[in-house]
Design a protein around this motif. Structure first.
Motif, PDB file in Angstrom:
ATOM      1  N   GLU A   1       0.832  -1.200   0.000  1.00  0.00           N
ATOM      2  CA  GLU A   1       0.000   0.000   0.000  1.00  0.00           C
ATOM      3  C   GLU A   1       0.873   1.258   0.000  1.00  0.00           C
ATOM      4  O   GLU A   1       0.581   2.224  -0.701  1.00  0.00           O
ATOM      5  N   ARG A  31       0.889   4.275  -2.828  1.00  0.00           N
ATOM      6  CA  ARG A  31       0.758   5.708  -2.539  1.00  0.00           C
ATOM      7  C   ARG A  31       1.920   6.489  -3.137  1.00  0.00           C
ATOM      8  O   ARG A  31       1.735   7.564  -3.696  1.00  0.00           O
ATOM      9  N   THR A  32       3.127   5.941  -3.043  1.00  0.00           N
ATOM     10  CA  THR A  32       4.295   6.612  -3.615  1.00  0.00           C
ATOM     11  C   THR A  32       4.177   6.692  -5.124  1.00  0.00           C
ATOM     12  O   THR A  32       4.480   7.717  -5.722  1.00  0.00           O
ATOM     13  N   ARG A  56       1.886   9.463  -6.205  1.00  0.00           N
ATOM     14  CA  ARG A  56       2.487  10.801  -6.093  1.00  0.00           C
ATOM     15  C   ARG A  56       3.538  11.040  -7.165  1.00  0.00           C
ATOM     16  O   ARG A  56       3.765  12.161  -7.582  1.00  0.00           O
TER      17      ARG A  56
END
Length: 182
Positions: free
Chosen positions: A112, A116-117, A120
């Motif tokens: 997860e 998320r990285t 971004r």
């Protein structure tokens, strides 16, 4: 302290008391698990640790840094009131090195975090155009002069773009003149 690495190389199991002087051995085992050429996360199973000195946490910092460099994850498997989890909380490292009750929860959390990285940063570093070199701005064409920093401005001025560095002062103009005379 006893250290055992699983055959898969992805999990390192530690048991017994971990003292300050055991940090280098623990760090070496974890770095070895990262360097085995396998993709995936490295987990430290610390369920059987009876005592964990805060000085041995230096090994975790080095392993976390190396894992991030390799785009991999590092997590500790321990109970909430386990010796290693208590040491991580006491030192404040728990905010950087996560503690999970089992391998499934750890792998899900690390996955997860990678998602998320990736959200971004949609373009990984390897996806940049091949013609760009150090100091060349994004979207620039190969073979054109670019003013990036004082050195780039001097090179640009020497190439005939002196009008672009008017506000840079006499030093840049003198350096550009020196480069043209060469």
């Amino acid at each position: 302290m006893k250290v055992r690495q699983a055959r898969s190389g992805a999990t390192v199991t530690v048991s017994g008391a971990v003292h300050d002087e055991d940090g280098p051995e623990l760090g070496a085992a974890l770095i070895s698990a990262l360097g085995d050429g396998r993709d995936g996360d490295v987990l430290l199973d610390a369920h059987s640790v009876t005592e964990f000195d805060d000085g041995a946490l230096r090994a975790f910092a080095a392993v976390r840094t190396r894992a991030k460099h390799l785009h991999r994850g590092f997590a500790v498997l321990d109970e909430e009131d386990g010796a290693t989890a208590r040491s991580l909380r006491r030192s404040g490292h728990v905010f950087r090195i996560t503690v999970h009750p089992d391998a499934g929860a750890a792998r899900a959390a690390l996955s997860e975090g990678r998602s998320r990285t990736a959200a971004r940063n949609p373009l990984p570093p390897a996806a940049e155009p091949a013609h760009r070199g150090p100091g060349v701005p994004a979207g620039a064409r190969a073979g054109t002069a670019h003013a990036t920093g004082p050195v780039g401005a001097v090179r640009l001025a020497a190439a005939g773009g002196a009008a672009l560095v008017q506000g840079a002062g006499h030093r840049l103009a003198g350096a550009a003149r020196h480069l043209r005379e060469r």
